[in-house]
Write a protein that holds these residues in place. Structure first.
Motif, PDB file in Angstrom:
ATOM      1  N   ASN A   8     -47.036 -47.914 -14.158  1.00 19.97           N
ATOM      2  CA  ASN A   8     -46.594 -48.570 -13.116  1.00 19.97           C
ATOM      3  C   ASN A   8     -46.403 -49.736 -13.367  1.00 19.97           C
ATOM      4  OD1 ASN A   8     -46.518 -46.356 -11.563  1.00 19.97           O
ATOM      5  ND2 ASN A   8     -48.788 -46.431 -10.716  1.00 19.97           N
ATOM      6  N   ALA A   9     -47.272 -50.212 -14.302  1.00 16.47           N
ATOM      7  CA  ALA A   9     -47.169 -51.677 -14.552  1.00 16.47           C
ATOM      8  C   ALA A   9     -46.030 -51.987 -15.341  1.00 16.47           C
ATOM      9  CB  ALA A   9     -48.314 -52.153 -15.551  1.00 16.47           C
ATOM     10  N   LEU A  10     -45.625 -51.012 -16.381  1.00 12.18           N
ATOM     11  CA  LEU A  10     -44.429 -51.336 -17.078  1.00 12.18           C
ATOM     12  C   LEU A  10     -43.169 -51.191 -16.072  1.00 12.18           C
ATOM     13  CD1 LEU A  10     -45.105 -49.008 -20.303  1.00 12.18           C
ATOM     14  CD2 LEU A  10     -44.859 -51.605 -20.088  1.00 12.18           C
ATOM     15  N   GLU A  11     -43.272 -50.454 -15.261  1.00 16.26           N
ATOM     16  CA  GLU A  11     -42.165 -50.240 -14.350  1.00 16.26           C
ATOM     17  C   GLU A  11     -42.052 -51.479 -13.566  1.00 16.26           C
ATOM     18  OE1 GLU A  11     -42.830 -46.880 -12.088  1.00 16.26           O
ATOM     19  OE2 GLU A  11     -42.099 -45.190 -13.771  1.00 16.26           O
ATOM     20  N   SER A  12     -43.113 -52.052 -12.978  1.00 17.54           N
ATOM     21  CA  SER A  12     -43.118 -53.396 -12.251  1.00 17.54           C
ATOM     22  C   SER A  12     -42.478 -54.535 -13.013  1.00 17.54           C
ATOM     23  CB  SER A  12     -44.319 -53.650 -11.891  1.00 17.54           C
ATOM     24  OG  SER A  12     -44.732 -54.908 -11.157  1.00 17.54           O
ATOM     25  N   LYS A  13     -42.957 -54.401 -14.302  1.00 20.06           N
ATOM     26  CA  LYS A  13     -42.408 -55.412 -15.407  1.00 20.06           C
ATOM     27  C   LYS A  13     -41.089 -55.423 -15.563  1.00 20.06           C
ATOM     28  CE  LYS A  13     -43.616 -58.013 -19.602  1.00 20.06           C
ATOM     29  NZ  LYS A  13     -44.545 -57.971 -20.754  1.00 20.06           N
ATOM     30  N   HIS A  14     -40.506 -54.033 -15.479  1.00 19.99           N
ATOM     31  CA  HIS A  14     -39.017 -53.953 -15.841  1.00 19.99           C
ATOM     32  C   HIS A  14     -38.222 -54.413 -14.562  1.00 19.99           C
ATOM     33  CE1 HIS A  14     -35.291 -51.527 -16.040  1.00 19.99           C
ATOM     34  NE2 HIS A  14     -35.540 -51.698 -17.374  1.00 19.99           N
ATOM     35  N   ALA A  15     -38.752 -54.114 -13.391  1.00 19.05           N
ATOM     36  CA  ALA A  15     -38.019 -54.533 -12.399  1.00 19.05           C
ATOM     37  C   ALA A  15     -38.166 -56.161 -11.973  1.00 19.05           C
ATOM     38  CB  ALA A  15     -38.847 -53.936 -10.866  1.00 19.05           C
ATOM     39  N   ALA A  19     -34.860 -58.354 -11.864  1.00 19.10           N
ATOM     40  CA  ALA A  19     -34.593 -59.414 -10.940  1.00 19.10           C
ATOM     41  C   ALA A  19     -34.242 -60.841 -11.640  1.00 19.10           C
ATOM     42  CB  ALA A  19     -35.682 -59.635 -10.045  1.00 19.10           C
ATOM     43  N   ARG A  20     -34.911 -61.361 -12.772  1.00 16.19           N
ATOM     44  CA  ARG A  20     -34.656 -62.393 -13.435  1.00 16.19           C
ATOM     45  C   ARG A  20     -33.107 -62.179 -14.152  1.00 16.19           C
ATOM     46  NH1 ARG A  20     -39.214 -63.419 -17.628  1.00 16.19           N
ATOM     47  NH2 ARG A  20     -37.800 -65.146 -18.240  1.00 16.19           N
ATOM     48  N   LEU A  21     -32.800 -61.019 -14.574  1.00 19.04           N
ATOM     49  CA  LEU A  21     -31.552 -61.141 -15.213  1.00 19.04           C
ATOM     50  C   LEU A  21     -30.703 -61.194 -14.175  1.00 19.04           C
ATOM     51  CD1 LEU A  21     -29.849 -60.151 -17.535  1.00 19.04           C
ATOM     52  CD2 LEU A  21     -29.966 -57.802 -17.207  1.00 19.04           C
ATOM     53  N   HIS A  22     -30.653 -60.494 -12.940  1.00 19.61           N
ATOM     54  CA  HIS A  22     -29.610 -60.646 -11.779  1.00 19.61           C
ATOM     55  C   HIS A  22     -29.438 -62.053 -11.398  1.00 19.61           C
ATOM     56  CE1 HIS A  22     -27.275 -59.356  -8.608  1.00 19.61           C
ATOM     57  NE2 HIS A  22     -28.159 -59.962  -7.610  1.00 19.61           N
ATOM     58  N   GLU A  23     -30.612 -63.014 -11.290  1.00 21.30           N
ATOM     59  CA  GLU A  23     -30.379 -64.342 -10.984  1.00 21.30           C
ATOM     60  C   GLU A  23     -29.883 -65.123 -11.817  1.00 21.30           C
ATOM     61  OE1 GLU A  23     -34.124 -67.563 -10.940  1.00 21.30           O
ATOM     62  OE2 GLU A  23     -34.372 -65.783  -9.409  1.00 21.30           O
ATOM     63  N   GLU A  24     -30.125 -64.796 -13.311  1.00 19.64           N
ATOM     64  CA  GLU A  24     -29.539 -65.585 -14.493  1.00 19.64           C
ATOM     65  C   GLU A  24     -27.937 -65.309 -14.481  1.00 19.64           C
ATOM     66  OE1 GLU A  24     -28.941 -68.399 -17.207  1.00 19.64           O
ATOM     67  OE2 GLU A  24     -30.787 -68.047 -16.319  1.00 19.64           O
ATOM     68  N   GLN A  37     -32.024 -62.126 -24.273  1.00 17.43           N
ATOM     69  CA  GLN A  37     -33.420 -61.892 -24.389  1.00 17.43           C
ATOM     70  C   GLN A  37     -33.962 -61.076 -23.129  1.00 17.43           C
ATOM     71  OE1 GLN A  37     -36.315 -64.592 -22.464  1.00 17.43           O
ATOM     72  NE2 GLN A  37     -37.671 -63.770 -23.311  1.00 17.43           N
ATOM     73  N   LEU A  38     -33.559 -61.330 -21.954  1.00 21.72           N
ATOM     74  CA  LEU A  38     -34.074 -60.344 -20.842  1.00 21.72           C
ATOM     75  C   LEU A  38     -33.561 -58.891 -21.004  1.00 21.72           C
ATOM     76  CD1 LEU A  38     -33.106 -62.913 -17.766  1.00 21.72           C
ATOM     77  CD2 LEU A  38     -35.643 -62.151 -18.892  1.00 21.72           C
ATOM     78  N   LYS A  39     -32.447 -58.677 -21.611  1.00 20.39           N
ATOM     79  CA  LYS A  39     -31.848 -57.355 -21.676  1.00 20.39           C
ATOM     80  C   LYS A  39     -32.599 -56.733 -22.638  1.00 20.39           C
ATOM     81  CE  LYS A  39     -26.953 -57.884 -20.162  1.00 20.39           C
ATOM     82  NZ  LYS A  39     -25.924 -57.944 -20.592  1.00 20.39           N
ATOM     83  N   ARG A  40     -33.007 -57.474 -23.973  1.00 16.31           N
ATOM     84  CA  ARG A  40     -33.827 -57.051 -24.985  1.00 16.31           C
ATOM     85  C   ARG A  40     -35.081 -56.484 -24.483  1.00 16.31           C
ATOM     86  NH1 ARG A  40     -32.179 -60.732 -29.887  1.00 16.31           N
ATOM     87  NH2 ARG A  40     -30.156 -59.625 -30.579  1.00 16.31           N
ATOM     88  N   ALA A  41     -35.625 -57.424 -23.674  1.00 18.32           N
ATOM     89  CA  ALA A  41     -37.114 -57.121 -23.099  1.00 18.32           C
ATOM     90  C   ALA A  41     -36.912 -55.757 -22.335  1.00 18.32           C
ATOM     91  CB  ALA A  41     -37.708 -58.270 -22.313  1.00 18.32           C
ATOM     92  N   LYS A  42     -35.862 -55.749 -21.272  1.00 17.51           N
ATOM     93  CA  LYS A  42     -36.025 -54.651 -20.510  1.00 17.51           C
ATOM     94  C   LYS A  42     -35.917 -53.215 -21.266  1.00 17.51           C
ATOM     95  CE  LYS A  42     -33.065 -54.435 -17.271  1.00 17.51           C
ATOM     96  NZ  LYS A  42     -31.898 -54.353 -16.525  1.00 17.51           N
ATOM     97  N   LEU A  43     -34.934 -53.329 -22.375  1.00 20.97           N
ATOM     98  CA  LEU A  43     -34.624 -52.304 -23.184  1.00 20.97           C
ATOM     99  C   LEU A  43     -35.928 -51.791 -23.942  1.00 20.97           C
ATOM    100  CD1 LEU A  43     -32.917 -50.223 -24.434  1.00 20.97           C
ATOM    101  CD2 LEU A  43     -32.345 -51.827 -26.252  1.00 20.97           C
TER     102      LEU A  43
END
Length: 52
Positions: A8-15, A19-24, A37-43
């Motif tokens: 759940n924590a990982l899913e929250s962090k992914h979300a 959101a940050r990626l969408h904002e950027e 960097q955001l895409k790599r972290a999500k992956l």
């Protein structure tokens, strides 16, 4: 096996990263390095979730 609270924590962090990626991406001039960097972290998180 990891606990569901960890998943759940990982899913929250992914979300949050999504959101940050969408904002950027919606900025007039998105920073390519930040987007990458955001895409790599999500992956990385997605791969960890799939390993659970």
């Amino acid at each position: 096996m990891l606990s569901s609270s960890h998943a759940n924590a990982l899913e929250s962090k992914h979300a949050s990263l999504e959101a940050r990626l969408h904002e950027e991406m919606n900025r007039p001039q998105p920073d390519a390095a930040t987007v990458q960097q955001l895409k790599r972290a999500k992956l990385k998180i997605k791969e960890e979730l799939n390993a659970i």
